[in-house]
Design an enzyme around this catalytic site. Sequence first.
Site, PDB file in Angstrom:
ATOM      1  N   ASN A   1       0.874  -1.181   0.000  1.00  0.00           N
ATOM      2  CA  ASN A   1       0.000   0.000   0.000  1.00  0.00           C
ATOM      3  C   ASN A   1       0.909   1.228   0.000  1.00  0.00           C
ATOM      4  O   ASN A   1       1.456   1.612   1.032  1.00  0.00           O
ATOM      5  CB  ASN A   1      -0.877  -0.051   1.257  1.00  0.00           C
ATOM      6  CG  ASN A   1      -1.860   1.095   1.329  1.00  0.00           C
ATOM      7  OD1 ASN A   1      -1.817   2.018   0.512  1.00  0.00           O
ATOM      8  ND2 ASN A   1      -2.734   1.043   2.312  1.00  0.00           N
TER       9      ASN A   1
ATOM     10  N   ARG B   1      -2.446  -1.998  -3.584  1.00  0.00           N
ATOM     11  CA  ARG B   1      -3.674  -1.221  -3.367  1.00  0.00           C
ATOM     12  C   ARG B   1      -3.626   0.049  -4.212  1.00  0.00           C
ATOM     13  O   ARG B   1      -2.612   0.752  -4.208  1.00  0.00           O
ATOM     14  CB  ARG B   1      -3.787  -0.847  -1.898  1.00  0.00           C
ATOM     15  CG  ARG B   1      -4.971   0.048  -1.648  1.00  0.00           C
ATOM     16  CD  ARG B   1      -4.918   0.709  -0.308  1.00  0.00           C
ATOM     17  NE  ARG B   1      -6.059   1.596  -0.165  1.00  0.00           N
ATOM     18  CZ  ARG B   1      -6.024   2.766   0.431  1.00  0.00           C
ATOM     19  NH1 ARG B   1      -4.902   3.210   0.953  1.00  0.00           N
ATOM     20  NH2 ARG B   1      -7.101   3.495   0.516  1.00  0.00           N
TER      21      ARG B   1
ATOM     22  N   HIS C   1     -13.053   2.460  -0.112  1.00  0.00           N
ATOM     23  CA  HIS C   1     -13.064   1.408   0.921  1.00  0.00           C
ATOM     24  C   HIS C   1     -13.700   0.114   0.411  1.00  0.00           C
ATOM     25  O   HIS C   1     -14.220  -0.687   1.204  1.00  0.00           O
ATOM     26  CB  HIS C   1     -13.868   1.838   2.171  1.00  0.00           C
ATOM     27  CG  HIS C   1     -13.322   3.014   2.908  1.00  0.00           C
ATOM     28  ND1 HIS C   1     -14.127   4.000   3.411  1.00  0.00           N
ATOM     29  CD2 HIS C   1     -12.068   3.354   3.238  1.00  0.00           C
ATOM     30  CE1 HIS C   1     -13.399   4.909   4.030  1.00  0.00           C
ATOM     31  NE2 HIS C   1     -12.127   4.540   3.933  1.00  0.00           N
TER      32      HIS C   1
ATOM     33  N   GLY D   1     -13.991   5.122  10.049  1.00  0.00           N
ATOM     34  CA  GLY D   1     -12.624   5.332  10.504  1.00  0.00           C
ATOM     35  C   GLY D   1     -12.273   6.788  10.289  1.00  0.00           C
ATOM     36  O   GLY D   1     -13.163   7.637  10.227  1.00  0.00           O
TER      37      GLY D   1
ATOM     38  N   ARG E   1     -12.514  15.595   6.801  1.00  0.00           N
ATOM     39  CA  ARG E   1     -13.260  15.909   5.569  1.00  0.00           C
ATOM     40  C   ARG E   1     -14.683  16.341   5.903  1.00  0.00           C
ATOM     41  O   ARG E   1     -15.305  15.779   6.802  1.00  0.00           O
ATOM     42  CB  ARG E   1     -13.327  14.684   4.645  1.00  0.00           C
ATOM     43  CG  ARG E   1     -11.986  14.276   4.105  1.00  0.00           C
ATOM     44  CD  ARG E   1     -12.101  13.050   3.207  1.00  0.00           C
ATOM     45  NE  ARG E   1     -10.848  12.326   3.242  1.00  0.00           N
ATOM     46  CZ  ARG E   1     -10.745  11.003   3.270  1.00  0.00           C
ATOM     47  NH1 ARG E   1     -11.820  10.242   3.252  1.00  0.00           N
ATOM     48  NH2 ARG E   1      -9.564  10.432   3.308  1.00  0.00           N
TER      49      ARG E   1
ATOM     50  N   ASP F   1      -9.491  12.940  16.036  1.00  0.00           N
ATOM     51  CA  ASP F   1      -9.492  11.610  16.653  1.00  0.00           C
ATOM     52  C   ASP F   1     -10.668  11.473  17.614  1.00  0.00           C
ATOM     53  O   ASP F   1     -10.845  12.297  18.509  1.00  0.00           O
ATOM     54  CB  ASP F   1      -8.166  11.377  17.384  1.00  0.00           C
ATOM     55  CG  ASP F   1      -8.028   9.924  17.796  1.00  0.00           C
ATOM     56  OD1 ASP F   1      -8.846   9.452  18.614  1.00  0.00           O
ATOM     57  OD2 ASP F   1      -7.111   9.257  17.289  1.00  0.00           O
TER      58      ASP F   1
ATOM     59  N   GLU G   1      -8.475  -5.313   4.919  1.00  0.00           N
ATOM     60  CA  GLU G   1      -8.367  -4.948   3.509  1.00  0.00           C
ATOM     61  C   GLU G   1      -7.199  -5.660   2.831  1.00  0.00           C
ATOM     62  O   GLU G   1      -7.278  -6.030   1.669  1.00  0.00           O
ATOM     63  CB  GLU G   1      -8.213  -3.425   3.397  1.00  0.00           C
ATOM     64  CG  GLU G   1      -9.486  -2.702   3.811  1.00  0.00           C
ATOM     65  CD  GLU G   1      -9.313  -1.228   4.083  1.00  0.00           C
ATOM     66  OE1 GLU G   1      -8.855  -0.872   5.183  1.00  0.00           O
ATOM     67  OE2 GLU G   1      -9.626  -0.424   3.200  1.00  0.00           O
TER      68      GLU G   1
HETATM   69  P1  AMP Z   1      -9.011   3.988  10.999  1.00  0.00           P
HETATM   70  O1  AMP Z   1      -8.968   5.052   9.947  1.00  0.00           O
HETATM   71  O2  AMP Z   1      -9.897   2.841  10.650  1.00  0.00           O
HETATM   72  O3  AMP Z   1      -7.650   3.557  11.459  1.00  0.00           O
HETATM   73  O4  AMP Z   1      -9.718   4.652  12.273  1.00  0.00           O
HETATM   74  C1  AMP Z   1      -9.087   5.685  12.949  1.00  0.00           C
HETATM   75  C2  AMP Z   1     -10.061   6.320  13.915  1.00  0.00           C
HETATM   76  O5  AMP Z   1     -10.583   5.328  14.805  1.00  0.00           O
HETATM   77  C3  AMP Z   1      -9.331   7.324  14.796  1.00  0.00           C
HETATM   78  O6  AMP Z   1      -9.597   8.604  14.334  1.00  0.00           O
HETATM   79  C4  AMP Z   1      -9.927   7.125  16.144  1.00  0.00           C
HETATM   80  O7  AMP Z   1     -10.720   8.242  16.401  1.00  0.00           O
HETATM   81  C5  AMP Z   1     -10.833   5.918  16.058  1.00  0.00           C
HETATM   82  N1  AMP Z   1     -10.553   4.976  17.138  1.00  0.00           N
HETATM   83  C6  AMP Z   1      -9.553   4.083  17.216  1.00  0.00           C
HETATM   84  N2  AMP Z   1      -9.605   3.413  18.384  1.00  0.00           N
HETATM   85  C7  AMP Z   1     -10.668   3.909  19.068  1.00  0.00           C
HETATM   86  C8  AMP Z   1     -11.271   3.640  20.325  1.00  0.00           C
HETATM   87  N3  AMP Z   1     -10.772   2.713  21.140  1.00  0.00           N
HETATM   88  N4  AMP Z   1     -12.355   4.354  20.673  1.00  0.00           N
HETATM   89  C9  AMP Z   1     -12.871   5.287  19.860  1.00  0.00           C
HETATM   90  N5  AMP Z   1     -12.342   5.579  18.656  1.00  0.00           N
HETATM   91  C10 AMP Z   1     -11.273   4.919  18.262  1.00  0.00           C
END
Ligand code: AMP
Length: 400
Positions: free
Chosen positions: A7, A90, A179, A209, A240, A282, A385
Amino acid sequence: MKILVINSGSSSLKYQLIDMETEGVLAKGLCERIGIANSNFIYKANGTTIEQQIDMPSHNVAVKLVLDKLTDKEVGVISSMSEIDGVGHRVVASGEAFKKPTLVTPKAMELMEEIKDLAPLHNPAAIVGVKACLAAMPNTPMVLVFDTGFHFTMPDYAYMYAVDYTHYEKYKIRRYGAHGTSHKFVAEEAAKYLGKNIEDLKIITCHLGNGSSITAVNGGKCIDTSMGFTPLAGVPMGTRSGDIDYAAAEYIAKKEGMDVSEMLTYLNKKCGMLGVSGVSSDFRDLSAAADAGNYRAKLALDMFAYGTKKYIGAYAAALNGVDVIVFTAGIGENDNRIREAALKDMEYLGIKLDAKKNDNCPRGTIAEIQAKGSKVKILVIPTNEELVIARETVKEAKLG
Ligand code: AMP
């Protein structure tokens, strides 16, 4: 059989070596800051992690480092490069040039060059990654796997935008989604878990995510998805905006003196949860801030959950009902409060969450969190993925 999944980002390269007999990960890692000072190399195998500051002036050097580590006498997991049977790459955007995973050939690479403007940050990086792998492994079959691939079954009335039709014909302006590998994976896992034939199921998959998209899957095929021509559309995301009235964007641009490309950078990088809250993109930070009484953090979370709920409702309509709702990715797998808020007051659709199961949902495994009597199954499924890319590589390169 072993498949290497790559990736490539503009200055990064993530990799996984997957044993297709067990579908287990033999080694994985990340090359960060390629072409930038202080490059960082991470390699994880056999329960240990190696992190090294190594100069990586190009993707070629990064790929060579990955291959050297994989075949290293002490920490390697294979004895020679010839054990790598295929490489899956990817690719973010396909346009209409690629509607399915495609073997890397000179012709395919020519097409990749032609469509690189569709994802100017991502697609050129994928090309560089493919070339770097070809330089190191010229005789190993390689396959391009597109994030958009799963969505090509959408009907025309779902993927078209209501713009001048000639612009679709000339520029292929339409909804492509993203996705796709994740939506495909969790939809198939859901059917497998429930012991049902996917052809008999109406599934709404919520990949929530940093980037979030929601997809309506009818009988295993995507019929609509929330992201659009690019991943900017749909629910509001980490940074976004998601769906917005373009006149509002123009108004901000004029007031703030932004040109079109500055506006797009703003909508992609400075909006969403970050823009609304002013705290973070986050969700963990946002929850902590909301709990501490921060109004804008709570508003951002409310907007996200509401946006998700609206798409679920819309797709229940598009599917003429829903049998399964799946949550996946960082937020979908971990954030019980978002899941609860997104599914609130949807009993009239047969959607009823079990609050306890939702709050105590185990991590890293499939969990069923609907209440007794809920017509709709609600599943939390860890996405994978890379495994989809590896499986598609085996299929397309006819390695199976
Ligand atoms: P991803 O893009 O799938 O890696 O997701 C990232 C997002 O998942 C981050 O911005 C986090 O806000 C959220 N995230 C990851 N772990 C947790 C958790 N334990 N509780 C709440 N949100 C989480």
